[in-house]
Write an enzyme that holds these catalytic residues in place. Structure first.
Site, short mmCIF file in Angstrom:
data_model
loop_
_atom_site.label_atom_id
_atom_site.label_comp_id
_atom_site.label_asym_id
_atom_site.label_seq_id
_atom_site.Cartn_x
_atom_site.Cartn_y
_atom_site.Cartn_z
N ASP A 37 0.79 -1.23 0.00
CA ASP A 37 0.00 0.00 0.00
C ASP A 37 0.83 1.28 0.00
O ASP A 37 0.28 2.37 0.01
CB ASP A 37 -0.96 0.01 1.20
N HIS A 241 29.36 -4.33 -6.96
CA HIS A 241 28.11 -3.62 -6.70
C HIS A 241 27.75 -3.67 -5.21
O HIS A 241 26.64 -4.02 -4.82
CB HIS A 241 26.98 -4.17 -7.58
N ASP A 258 31.30 5.17 -5.77
CA ASP A 258 30.76 5.14 -7.13
C ASP A 258 29.33 5.65 -7.00
O ASP A 258 28.44 4.95 -6.51
CB ASP A 258 30.80 3.70 -7.67
N ASP A 269 27.81 9.35 -13.66
CA ASP A 269 28.32 8.06 -13.15
C ASP A 269 29.82 8.23 -12.89
O ASP A 269 30.62 8.18 -13.82
CB ASP A 269 28.05 6.98 -14.21
N HIS A 348 35.56 -6.73 -15.21
CA HIS A 348 34.49 -6.04 -15.94
C HIS A 348 35.07 -5.27 -17.12
O HIS A 348 36.28 -5.11 -17.25
CB HIS A 348 33.68 -5.14 -15.01
N HIS A 352 30.79 1.96 -20.63
CA HIS A 352 29.47 1.72 -21.22
C HIS A 352 28.93 3.05 -21.71
O HIS A 352 29.38 4.11 -21.27
CB HIS A 352 28.51 1.08 -20.20
N HIS A 359 23.40 2.51 -17.93
CA HIS A 359 24.00 1.66 -18.95
C HIS A 359 23.13 1.90 -20.18
O HIS A 359 22.11 1.25 -20.37
CB HIS A 359 24.01 0.20 -18.53
N GLU A 383 36.20 3.44 -16.96
CA GLU A 383 36.22 3.06 -15.54
C GLU A 383 37.02 1.78 -15.25
O GLU A 383 36.47 0.79 -14.77
CB GLU A 383 34.79 2.91 -15.02
N TYR A 387 40.94 -5.14 -8.49
CA TYR A 387 40.28 -5.63 -7.28
C TYR A 387 41.05 -6.85 -6.78
O TYR A 387 41.07 -7.89 -7.44
CB TYR A 387 38.82 -6.00 -7.59
N ARG A 411 38.86 1.71 -8.28
CA ARG A 411 38.28 2.01 -9.60
C ARG A 411 38.28 3.52 -9.75
O ARG A 411 38.05 4.24 -8.77
CB ARG A 411 36.85 1.43 -9.71
N GLU A 413 36.50 6.33 -12.38
CA GLU A 413 35.51 6.38 -13.47
C GLU A 413 35.15 7.83 -13.80
O GLU A 413 34.78 8.60 -12.92
CB GLU A 413 34.22 5.65 -13.03
N1 GLY Z 1 27.78 2.39 -11.17
C1 GLY Z 1 27.47 1.56 -12.25
C2 GLY Z 1 28.56 1.56 -13.22
O1 GLY Z 1 29.58 2.15 -13.00
O2 GLY Z 1 28.45 1.00 -14.26
MN MN Z 2 29.80 3.83 -11.74
MN MN Z 3 29.73 3.10 -14.96
#
Ligand code: GLY
Ligand code: MN
Ligand code: MN
Length: 438
Positions: A37, A241, A258, A269, A348, A352, A359, A383, A387, A411, A413
């Site tokens: 609700d 994540h 991030d 991002d 990774h 993107h 994304h 990015e 790790y 990382r 980015e």
């Molecule tokens: N924070 C999501 C990415 O960097 O793709």
């Molecule tokens: Mn990111």
């Molecule tokens: Mn990203």
């Protein structure tokens, strides 16, 4: 700041030029998510928003370029003062025509009755199957009825074709006003990172940093986080994540943030990683320098005409050579890359597309072998990271990782615009050079 209504019209016209005698159907996001609700924030479907600027749920947009009277039709929730008292403003049928320039508008309850007139002379239906199963059934049942009567009428849609391949190339190249929105999203994201970095100290909890960041997003008119903010201290940074954000930050930690802001549905991002107490350990510094070098080299290779994968390949090459130099990988550079033996450290891709979706839509490849060439107006992230999880398992034949390296996750980015002559780093306002973060 914003997107003019005329631009939405131009987008529809451009799409309709590609549609021939087809009719396209776009469904809004269905409704706000309800949990027992309580209604949670509504997020419009990006394709629907790109073409209409319309930000209400339970709507359908139809583009019928061949129709004699109506080329752009909106089905929407009609005005209903009692319901609006509970769930918010609706523009209604008249508003859909006046504000959103629909040639015709109907209450959504009339969809089944009114839709066939826009389909029966079309040669195909453009529709993206797969987003909303229930609505797929609605479209398929209209299609079946039209097919059943096709032999007697001699017209009708003989195929359903996906909209992605005609719409998403348009979304992939950003207009000047979209870039204005993206810059705003990125500037707010950058301010949030800079404010958070000042606030960070050992003893704070990760969620307190998250609060500083998200406070800044809203304070400057952002809608909120573009995606769940990641505030990862110590070895939490090795979880890509990580969103629990509930650990107490320690003195010698690195902190990986991030986080990006959504502004009018356009997204920033940004990731930065820095030492909480302003001092890197030797190992932390070595990995940071490596990731930064990989990022700077990767960004250098972002220019029009270069194939999309080039900046990723560049980043991988720098990272792997660096890991070999540090003794964390051993063997021949090319072989390690070919056999992906670096993947326990870097699992990774390096970026993107970025836009109305974090994304963002758009192809990366044109056929099996050919990567899309970058073009002015593309916006992407760069990015790279490394790790070294506490329990990292090296690839076969690779050295065990000494304890002192474990738990380091880094990382960096940035958001990059491809320009006519090269690129522009849209998130340069957040420092990343070592001298600026210690
Ligand atoms: N924070 C999501 C990415 O960097 O793709
Ligand atoms: Mn990111
Ligand atoms: Mn990203």
């Amino acid at each position: 700041m914003g997107i003019e209504w005329s631009e939405y019209r131009q987008r529809r016209e451009k799409l309709m030029e590609k549609m021939g005698k087809g009719t396209a159907i776009f469904r809004s996001a269905p409704t706000s998510v309800m949990h027992n609700d309580v209604e949670y924030v509504f997020r419009q479907d990006s394709d629907f928003f790109y073409l209409t600027g319309f930000n209400e749920p339970e709507a359908v947009a139809v583009l019928a370029p061949h129709h004699e009277e109506h080329r752009f039709i909106l089905f929407i929730q009609p005005k209903d003062p009692e319901k609006e008292t509970w769930t918010g403003y609706r523009c209604g049928v008249e508003g859909a025509k006046e504000k959103y320039s629909a040639d015709e508008a109907y209450p959504i309850a009339e969809l089944d009755e009114k839709l066939p007139q826009y389909l029966k002379k079309a040669d195909r239906i453009y529709y993206h199957l797969g987003r909303d199963k229930h609505f797929n059934d609605v479209i398929l049942s209209h299609w079946q009825s039209l097919m059943a009567t096709y032999p007697k009428r001699g017209t009708g849609p003989v195929a359903i074709e996906d909209t992605n391949h005609i719409l998403h190339p348009m979304r992939q190249v950003k207009s000047a006003s979209e870039l204005g929105m993206l810059r705003q999203a990125m500037d707010i994201s950058a301010s949030a990172h800079n404010r958070a970095r000042e606030f960070v100290k050992a003893g704070h909890y990760e969620y307190q940093i998250q609060a500083e960041i998200e406070h800044t997003f809203r304070l400057h008119g952002g809608m909120g986080p573009a995606y769940p903010s990641i505030v990862a201290s110590g070895s939490n940074a090795c979880i890509l994540h990580y969103i629990e954000n509930n650990r107490q930050i320690q003195e010698n930690d690195l902190l990986l943030i991030d986080a990006g802001c959504s502004y009018g549905y356009y997204n920033g991002d940004i990731t930065r990683t820095f030492p909480v107490n302003g001092k890197f350990t030797g190992e932390q510094k070595a990995i940071y320098e490596l990731v930064l070098e990989a990022q700077l080299k990767a960004i250098e290779s972002v220019k029009p005409g270069n194939p999309y994968n080039e900046f990723h390949d560049m980043a991988v090459c720098v990272l792997v050579q660096g890991l070999i130099d540090l003794g964390l990988l051993k063997g021949d550079l090319e072989e390690i890359i070919k056999e992906e033996k670096y993947k326990p450290f870097y699992m990774h891709k390096t970026g993107h597309w970025l836009g109305l979706d974090v994304h963002d839509v758009g192809v990366y490849k044109q056929g099996e072998e050919t990567w899309l060439p970058l073009e002015a107006g593309h916006v992407l992230t760069v990015e790279p990271g490394i790790y070294i999880g506490p329990d990292i398992k090296p690839a076969e034949g690779q050295p065990e990782i000494p304890e002192r390296w474990r738990g380091i996750g880094i990382r960096i980015e940035d958001d990059i615009l491809v320009t006519e002559t090269g690129h522009e780093v849209l998130t340069a306002a957040v420092p990343k050079a070592i001298d600026d973060i210690v």
